[in-house]
Design a protein around this motif. Structure first.
Motif, PDB file in Angstrom:
ATOM      1  N   LEU A  64      30.788  11.277  -7.227  1.00 26.79           N
ATOM      2  CA  LEU A  64      31.028  10.168  -6.300  1.00 26.79           C
ATOM      3  C   LEU A  64      31.856  10.600  -5.099  1.00 26.79           C
ATOM      4  O   LEU A  64      31.649  10.104  -3.986  1.00 26.79           O
ATOM      5  CB  LEU A  64      31.729   9.021  -7.025  1.00 26.79           C
ATOM      6  CG  LEU A  64      30.877   8.158  -7.956  1.00 26.79           C
ATOM      7  CD1 LEU A  64      31.760   7.135  -8.661  1.00 26.79           C
ATOM      8  CD2 LEU A  64      29.766   7.478  -7.171  1.00 26.79           C
ATOM      9  N   LEU A  65      32.819  11.502  -5.313  1.00 26.13           N
ATOM     10  CA  LEU A  65      33.704  11.912  -4.218  1.00 26.13           C
ATOM     11  C   LEU A  65      32.938  12.559  -3.073  1.00 26.13           C
ATOM     12  O   LEU A  65      33.033  12.085  -1.925  1.00 26.13           O
ATOM     13  CB  LEU A  65      34.796  12.842  -4.741  1.00 26.13           C
ATOM     14  CG  LEU A  65      35.730  13.431  -3.683  1.00 26.13           C
ATOM     15  CD1 LEU A  65      36.489  12.315  -2.970  1.00 26.13           C
ATOM     16  CD2 LEU A  65      36.696  14.429  -4.313  1.00 26.13           C
ATOM     17  N   MET A 120      32.268  10.980   0.722  1.00 24.12           N
ATOM     18  CA  MET A 120      32.664  11.765   1.891  1.00 24.12           C
ATOM     19  C   MET A 120      31.461  12.049   2.784  1.00 24.12           C
ATOM     20  O   MET A 120      31.571  12.033   4.011  1.00 24.12           O
ATOM     21  CB  MET A 120      33.330  13.068   1.447  1.00 24.12           C
ATOM     22  CG  MET A 120      34.649  12.871   0.700  1.00 24.12           C
ATOM     23  SD  MET A 120      35.352  14.416   0.088  1.00 24.12           S
ATOM     24  CE  MET A 120      35.791  15.222   1.629  1.00 24.12           C
ATOM     25  N   ALA A 121      30.304  12.301   2.149  1.00 20.35           N
ATOM     26  CA  ALA A 121      29.101  12.566   2.943  1.00 20.35           C
ATOM     27  C   ALA A 121      28.677  11.332   3.720  1.00 20.35           C
ATOM     28  O   ALA A 121      28.267  11.423   4.886  1.00 20.35           O
ATOM     29  CB  ALA A 121      27.967  13.023   2.017  1.00 20.35           C
ATOM     30  N   ALA A 122      28.785  10.165   3.096  1.00 20.72           N
ATOM     31  CA  ALA A 122      28.397   8.925   3.768  1.00 20.72           C
ATOM     32  C   ALA A 122      29.292   8.640   4.972  1.00 20.72           C
ATOM     33  O   ALA A 122      28.849   8.043   5.961  1.00 20.72           O
ATOM     34  CB  ALA A 122      28.452   7.765   2.784  1.00 20.72           C
ATOM     35  N   ALA A 123      30.560   9.058   4.891  1.00 17.64           N
ATOM     36  CA  ALA A 123      31.502   8.791   5.975  1.00 17.64           C
ATOM     37  C   ALA A 123      31.537   9.902   7.019  1.00 17.64           C
ATOM     38  O   ALA A 123      32.176   9.753   8.064  1.00 17.64           O
ATOM     39  CB  ALA A 123      32.902   8.583   5.398  1.00 17.64           C
ATOM     40  N   SER A 124      30.881  11.021   6.760  1.00 16.19           N
ATOM     41  CA  SER A 124      30.941  12.164   7.666  1.00 16.19           C
ATOM     42  C   SER A 124      30.056  11.941   8.886  1.00 16.19           C
ATOM     43  O   SER A 124      28.948  11.408   8.783  1.00 16.19           O
ATOM     44  CB  SER A 124      30.522  13.440   6.932  1.00 16.19           C
ATOM     45  OG  SER A 124      30.514  14.537   7.822  1.00 16.19           O
ATOM     46  N   GLU A 125      30.538  12.376  10.025  1.00 16.01           N
ATOM     47  CA  GLU A 125      29.771  12.272  11.271  1.00 16.01           C
ATOM     48  C   GLU A 125      29.084  13.582  11.621  1.00 16.01           C
ATOM     49  O   GLU A 125      28.275  13.628  12.546  1.00 16.01           O
ATOM     50  CB  GLU A 125      30.699  11.847  12.417  1.00 16.01           C
ATOM     51  CG  GLU A 125      31.318  10.466  12.214  1.00 16.01           C
ATOM     52  CD  GLU A 125      32.240  10.077  13.352  1.00 16.01           C
ATOM     53  OE1 GLU A 125      32.426  10.925  14.264  1.00 16.01           O
ATOM     54  OE2 GLU A 125      32.763   8.944  13.337  1.00 16.01           O
ATOM     55  N   ASN A 126      29.424  14.634  10.898  1.00 15.88           N
ATOM     56  CA  ASN A 126      28.820  15.946  11.147  1.00 15.88           C
ATOM     57  C   ASN A 126      27.629  16.125  10.213  1.00 15.88           C
ATOM     58  O   ASN A 126      27.760  16.002   8.989  1.00 15.88           O
ATOM     59  CB  ASN A 126      29.858  17.048  10.901  1.00 15.88           C
ATOM     60  CG  ASN A 126      29.323  18.427  11.244  1.00 15.88           C
ATOM     61  OD1 ASN A 126      28.451  18.945  10.553  1.00 15.88           O
ATOM     62  ND2 ASN A 126      29.859  19.012  12.303  1.00 15.88           N
ATOM     63  N   LEU A 178      27.831  18.208   1.628  1.00 11.22           N
ATOM     64  CA  LEU A 178      28.471  17.292   0.675  1.00 11.22           C
ATOM     65  C   LEU A 178      27.432  16.610  -0.215  1.00 11.22           C
ATOM     66  O   LEU A 178      27.657  16.428  -1.416  1.00 11.22           O
ATOM     67  CB  LEU A 178      29.291  16.252   1.433  1.00 11.22           C
ATOM     68  CG  LEU A 178      30.596  16.770   2.055  1.00 11.22           C
ATOM     69  CD1 LEU A 178      31.178  15.735   3.016  1.00 11.22           C
ATOM     70  CD2 LEU A 178      31.618  17.115   0.971  1.00 11.22           C
ATOM     71  N   TRP A 179      26.298  16.229   0.383  1.00 10.71           N
ATOM     72  CA  TRP A 179      25.233  15.633  -0.439  1.00 10.71           C
ATOM     73  C   TRP A 179      24.707  16.637  -1.453  1.00 10.71           C
ATOM     74  O   TRP A 179      24.377  16.286  -2.594  1.00 10.71           O
ATOM     75  CB  TRP A 179      24.100  15.131   0.450  1.00 10.71           C
ATOM     76  CG  TRP A 179      24.338  13.788   1.087  1.00 10.71           C
ATOM     77  CD1 TRP A 179      24.354  13.492   2.426  1.00 10.71           C
ATOM     78  CD2 TRP A 179      24.601  12.555   0.404  1.00 10.71           C
ATOM     79  NE1 TRP A 179      24.609  12.160   2.623  1.00 10.71           N
ATOM     80  CE2 TRP A 179      24.761  11.555   1.395  1.00 10.71           C
ATOM     81  CE3 TRP A 179      24.720  12.192  -0.937  1.00 10.71           C
ATOM     82  CZ2 TRP A 179      25.026  10.229   1.087  1.00 10.71           C
ATOM     83  CZ3 TRP A 179      24.994  10.867  -1.251  1.00 10.71           C
ATOM     84  CH2 TRP A 179      25.139   9.905  -0.257  1.00 10.71           C
ATOM     85  N   MET A 180      24.605  17.895  -1.050  1.00 15.71           N
ATOM     86  CA  MET A 180      24.166  18.925  -1.979  1.00 15.71           C
ATOM     87  C   MET A 180      25.154  19.099  -3.128  1.00 15.71           C
ATOM     88  O   MET A 180      24.769  19.266  -4.290  1.00 15.71           O
ATOM     89  CB  MET A 180      23.955  20.252  -1.242  1.00 15.71           C
ATOM     90  CG  MET A 180      22.769  20.260  -0.291  1.00 15.71           C
ATOM     91  SD  MET A 180      22.625  21.804   0.642  1.00 15.71           S
ATOM     92  CE  MET A 180      22.300  22.975  -0.682  1.00 15.71           C
ATOM     93  N   SER A 207      29.780  27.876  -5.724  1.00 14.23           N
ATOM     94  CA  SER A 207      30.553  28.861  -4.959  1.00 14.23           C
ATOM     95  C   SER A 207      30.068  28.938  -3.518  1.00 14.23           C
ATOM     96  O   SER A 207      30.870  28.963  -2.571  1.00 14.23           O
ATOM     97  CB  SER A 207      30.449  30.241  -5.622  1.00 14.23           C
ATOM     98  OG  SER A 207      30.971  30.209  -6.927  1.00 14.23           O
ATOM     99  N   LEU A 208      28.749  28.955  -3.335  1.00  8.69           N
ATOM    100  CA  LEU A 208      28.202  29.025  -1.986  1.00  8.69           C
ATOM    101  C   LEU A 208      28.439  27.723  -1.220  1.00  8.69           C
ATOM    102  O   LEU A 208      28.727  27.751  -0.013  1.00  8.69           O
ATOM    103  CB  LEU A 208      26.696  29.318  -2.058  1.00  8.69           C
ATOM    104  CG  LEU A 208      26.314  30.674  -2.654  1.00  8.69           C
ATOM    105  CD1 LEU A 208      24.805  30.820  -2.721  1.00  8.69           C
ATOM    106  CD2 LEU A 208      26.921  31.805  -1.833  1.00  8.69           C
ATOM    107  N   LEU A 209      28.341  26.581  -1.922  1.00  5.90           N
ATOM    108  CA  LEU A 209      28.581  25.303  -1.258  1.00  5.90           C
ATOM    109  C   LEU A 209      30.028  25.194  -0.789  1.00  5.90           C
ATOM    110  O   LEU A 209      30.299  24.732   0.328  1.00  5.90           O
ATOM    111  CB  LEU A 209      28.253  24.154  -2.203  1.00  5.90           C
ATOM    112  CG  LEU A 209      26.767  23.828  -2.402  1.00  5.90           C
ATOM    113  CD1 LEU A 209      26.598  22.776  -3.492  1.00  5.90           C
ATOM    114  CD2 LEU A 209      26.153  23.341  -1.093  1.00  5.90           C
ATOM    115  N   MET A 210      30.974  25.593  -1.644  1.00  9.65           N
ATOM    116  CA  MET A 210      32.373  25.473  -1.250  1.00  9.65           C
ATOM    117  C   MET A 210      32.698  26.408  -0.093  1.00  9.65           C
ATOM    118  O   MET A 210      33.431  26.046   0.843  1.00  9.65           O
ATOM    119  CB  MET A 210      33.290  25.760  -2.441  1.00  9.65           C
ATOM    120  CG  MET A 210      34.741  25.425  -2.151  1.00  9.65           C
ATOM    121  SD  MET A 210      35.728  25.216  -3.638  1.00  9.65           S
ATOM    122  CE  MET A 210      35.773  26.902  -4.214  1.00  9.65           C
TER     123      MET A 210
END
Length: 289
Positions: free
Chosen positions: A19-20, A24-30, A37-39, A68-71
């Motif tokens: 959920l976190l 955050m993805a829903a609120a992101s403008e980038n 974040l969705w990934m 690891s790659l996502l972070m």
């Protein structure tokens, strides 16, 4: 606590954790940041769904590589928004992983720190590096401490959830123990080898586990061969029981039954199964040669 309750709790924690990044993805403008974040949310959600993964699933190295790659991507894309995520590297190096994966995580953690350190004063960057190094050392130390326990768990773990099926290595160890039990208790024990078709292997494995007693183990020797250690009061009852079991099990390609007293080694029995020209080869206790 039973495994199924631990699995349920872990699944719930993973879903809550998903959920976190989703919020955050829903609120992101980038766009790039939102995609990453969705990934991450998707990885956590799918992980929750696959906690009790199938026996057909491949090793988890590619699945471990993704977080690891996502972070790393998030820390490089928006370092000003996710600086605290740097400390998560200490947890990632604790996961069960091969040596090359640990080395890759250490490299990515170092690159992430170097990228964040560009915007820090020198003393703050040095302090952050020292803290990160301490966390990584603690994580690696903890992973090393848990390695023997993971090895034992892998050797003893069932090959499929809720299926009383054990790997070949376990049968090699169990043969010695069961031979001693047969001699001590004066009962009849036999090693049953069954050759099945590849397409019917898992259905036959499930039936074999269901038809044997709870104290009798079943084993997967390879993708077409099953084994079971059967105990009976005497050879006559063992023969009747084997016939009943085979009648309920359904068609098989080849069978070999050998009294435990006559089993020299598992490898020799498997070679004999490969060489036999008859569909069923049942050895008797009194036979020699």
């Amino acid at each position: 606590m039973q495994s199924k309750y631990k699995v349920g709790l872990l699944r719930l924690n993973l879903l809550l954790a998903a959920l976190l990044p989703a919020l955050m993805a829903a609120a992101s403008e980038n766009v790039t940041e939102a995609l990453l974040l969705w990934m991450a949310a998707g990885w956590l959600a799918v992980s929750a769904a696959l906690v009790e993964f199938s026996h057909r699933r491949p090793p988890l190295v590619p699945w471990q590589l993704l977080p690891s790659l996502l972070m790393t991507s998030l820390l490089f894309t928006a370092p000003e928004r996710f600086p605290l995520w740097l400390w998560a590297w200490g947890a990632l190096v604790m996961l069960p992983q091969p040596a090359w994966m640990s080395g890759l995580n250490l490299l990515l953690a170092t690159l992430s720190w170097g990228w964040l350190a560009r915007a820090m004063p020198p003393e703050q960057a040095a302090f952050a590096g020292a803290v990160l190094a301490a966390l990584l050392l603690l994580g690696l130390s903890r992973s090393r401490d848990l390695a023997p326990l993971r090895g034992v768990a892998r050797r003893r773990a069932h090959l499929a959830p809720d299926l009383r099926l054990w790997p070949r290595a376990q049968l090699s160890r169990d043969l010695t123990r069961e031979r001693a039990r047969v001699y001590r208790d004066g009962v009849h024990g036999e090693l049953l080898l069954l050759r099945t078709g590849r397409s019917s292997f898992w259905s036959q494995a499930q039936r074999l586990c269901a038809l044997t007693r709870s104290f009798e183990h079943c084993y997967r020797l390879d993708g077409r061969t099953l084994a079971a250690l059967l105990l009976s009061p005497d050879p006559e009852q063992a023969e009747r029981r084997r016939a009943d079991l085979l009648a309920q099990l359904g068609p098989i390609q080849r069978l070999r039954a050998t009294p435990l007293a006559r089993v020299v080694s598992l490898a020799e029995e498997c070679r004999a199964l490969e060489r036999q020209t008859v569909a069923a080869d049942v050895k008797k206790e009194a036979e020699h040669g």
